[in-house]
Design an enzyme around this catalytic site. Structure first.
Site, PDB file in Angstrom:
ATOM      1  N   CYS B 248     110.311 -14.189  61.171  1.00 43.38           N
ATOM      2  CA  CYS B 248     110.483 -13.919  59.783  1.00 43.38           C
ATOM      3  C   CYS B 248     111.715 -15.571  59.462  1.00 43.38           C
ATOM      4  O   CYS B 248     110.594 -16.671  59.879  1.00 43.38           O
ATOM      5  CB  CYS B 248     111.615 -13.006  59.937  1.00 43.38           C
ATOM      6  SG  CYS B 248     113.429 -12.300  61.331  1.00 43.38           S
ATOM      7  N   ARG B 253     114.657 -10.083  61.255  1.00 43.08           N
ATOM      8  CA  ARG B 253     114.377  -9.322  60.514  1.00 43.08           C
ATOM      9  C   ARG B 253     112.787  -8.881  61.030  1.00 43.08           C
ATOM     10  O   ARG B 253     112.338  -7.622  60.992  1.00 43.08           O
ATOM     11  CB  ARG B 253     113.924  -9.087  59.119  1.00 43.08           C
ATOM     12  CG  ARG B 253     114.376  -9.688  58.246  1.00 43.08           C
ATOM     13  CD  ARG B 253     114.778 -10.520  56.797  1.00 43.08           C
ATOM     14  NE  ARG B 253     114.292 -11.992  56.748  1.00 43.08           N
ATOM     15  CZ  ARG B 253     113.678 -12.810  55.666  1.00 43.08           C
ATOM     16  NH1 ARG B 253     113.448 -12.364  55.080  1.00 43.08           N
ATOM     17  NH2 ARG B 253     114.388 -13.803  56.508  1.00 43.08           N
TER      18      ARG B 253
END
Lengths: 145, 303
Positions: B248, B253
């Site tokens: 990410c 994430r």
């Protein structure tokens, strides 16, 4: 250059132990004055600070050459609220000149970098930049008539 | 004596249901002396405003990252952290946090780098616990320090470095879990996070866009195993024999997606590229793909 009240806050943070600094930031987040009713009803007149990770709004008024600041930050974003609380305590009611002369990187000398990722500390500088821009805009407007 | 798994029917369909617990399970087992609950948040002050009773705080920046080098704490640092939080090598750690458990998943992944055996996520995290009106407190526990062993970090099996990714191009799936705007190069950062930017925008060549959010329900819980299979196996074509790398922006994430692929779908070879776009998009002469621009040079030529 920092206004006296802000200078004192920066000094308090810098000279406090790490754990205490976190508690102090939390206290500032709790002491942030609520948004005045007139802004609650006219939220669109607030400026959103896009650099903050959570919805964060600021309004600036000039009253007798002094800067008045109003903030809106959600309780679930206490760190951003803490930034706002520090700026409210350190800059609200200060002269236009002092606000414009406030060093943009004052937040870096508060020892918060150990607590908050330095990448994310810049939110505070971003809020200050918005405040200054609004101050300039509003001062020019009032001078222009 | 180990802490029982959550036998909730939704969880039982995942490949590794022992990696998740429901809020009800946690309410029932919070007092178990072998359980330590730990909160890991995006907002560094959120824990202080109120947390699940008995939970300790693990901060991704101050606790899990090395203060100087861009890396995680070393074996000694991890042992000191675990000891200070009252965690033994046998403890069942239950992690939860704000923002769809991004940082809780990140902390779980870091614990896994050190081979901590029993670490689980609270499905729905802080959001669900609060939404259900469950108790919160500002009382901070004072755990008795433990004798946590010094265990070396294993960066080989679930962590990928930039050179690993370069070598991986064309050899296996890459999953870009950022927003479509970041993937397409319209943004060099996530909306609202401009300070974590990169000099170049786009994505790593061959990466497919599967935003992390697709794996989550609005209430913060993970989607059902059938919904996850439809996204990652049917639509994206990921298979058990694939060597998969997820990335990410700074690796939080993609920890969420790493958790989904590894523990909920059971793919055995998934690595998280924690350097992610903040490294790749700032690195000199690595290939980048960006819609509307000529294709990146073939894999290997940029080394």
């Amino acid at each position: 250059m920092l206004p006296a009240a802000l200078e004192e806050i920066v000094e308090d943070f810098r000279t406090s132990p790490r754990e205490m600094r976190l508690q102090m930031l939390l206290d500032y987040s709790r002491s942030l004055p609520p948004l005045p009713e007139r802004y609650v009803d006219a939220h669109e007149t607030l400026e959103r600070v896009a650099e903050c990770q959570t919805p964060f709004f600021v309004a600036v008024e000039i009253e007798d050459e002094r800067v008045r600041l109003f903030f809106d930050a959600p309780p679930e974003a206490p760190t951003t609220r803490g930034y706002a609380g520090i700026l409210a305590a350190g800059l609200d009611g200060v002269s236009v000149r002092e606000v414009l002369e406030t060093s943009p990187d004052f937040a870096l000398s508060m020892g918060l970098g150990e607590l908050v990722s330095p990448l994310r500390l810049r939110g505070m500088s971003a809020i200050l930049a918005r405040i200054k821009r609004q101050v300039v805009m509003r001062t020019e407007t009032s001078l222009g008539g | 004596m180990s802490v029982p798994f959550d036998t909730d029917s939704k969880l039982s369909h995942y490949a590794h249901p022992e990696r998740l617990v429901t809020t009800q399970w946690l309410a029932d087992h919070a007092e178990d002396p072998q359980v330590v609950i730990a909160e890991s948040d995006e907002d560094v002050l959120l824990y202080e405003t109120g947390h699940i009773p008995g939970a300790v705080k693990i901060d991704w920046h101050a606790d899990l990252n090395d203060p100087v080098t861009r890396d995680y704490v070393d074996a000694g640092g991890f042992a000191r952290l675990m000891s200070a939080k009252g965690i033994t090598r046998e403890t069942t750690i239950i992690l939860y946090g704000d923002n769809f458990n991004w940082w809780a998943a990140y902390a779980l992944w870091v614990c896994s780098l050190f081979g901590h055996a029993d670490v689980r996520l609270l499905d729905g995290g802080r959001q669900r616990w609060i939404a259900e009106g469950r108790p919160m407190t500002t009382e901070v526990p004072r755990p008795t320090p433990t004798d946590y062993p010094i265990i070396s970090r294993d960066d080989r099996s679930i962590r990928a470095f930039k050179d690993d990714v370069l070598a991986h191009l064309g050899r296996g799936p890459l999953v870009d879990v950022r927003s479509p705007g970041e993937y397409n190069g319209e943004l060099t950062h996530m909306a609202d996070y401009p300070q974590e930017g990169a000099l170049r925008a786009g994505h790593i060549p061959t990466a497919k866009s599967v935003p992390w959010r697709r794996a989550a329900n609005d209430d913060g819980t993970f989607r059902s195993v059938d919904q996850l299979r439809a996204i990652y196996l049917d639509e994206q074509g990921l298979r058990a024999e694939d060597d998969v790398i997820a990335y990410c922006r700074i690796g939080e994430r993609s920890s969420h997606t790493w958790f989904v692929l590894t523990h909920l779908l059971g793919l055995p070879n998934v690595r998280n590229y924690d350097g992610s776009w903040v490294e790749w998009g700032n690195a000199v002469r690595v290939p980048i793909e960006r819609p509307g621009f000529p294709a990146a040079p073939p894999a290997g030529s940029a080394a």
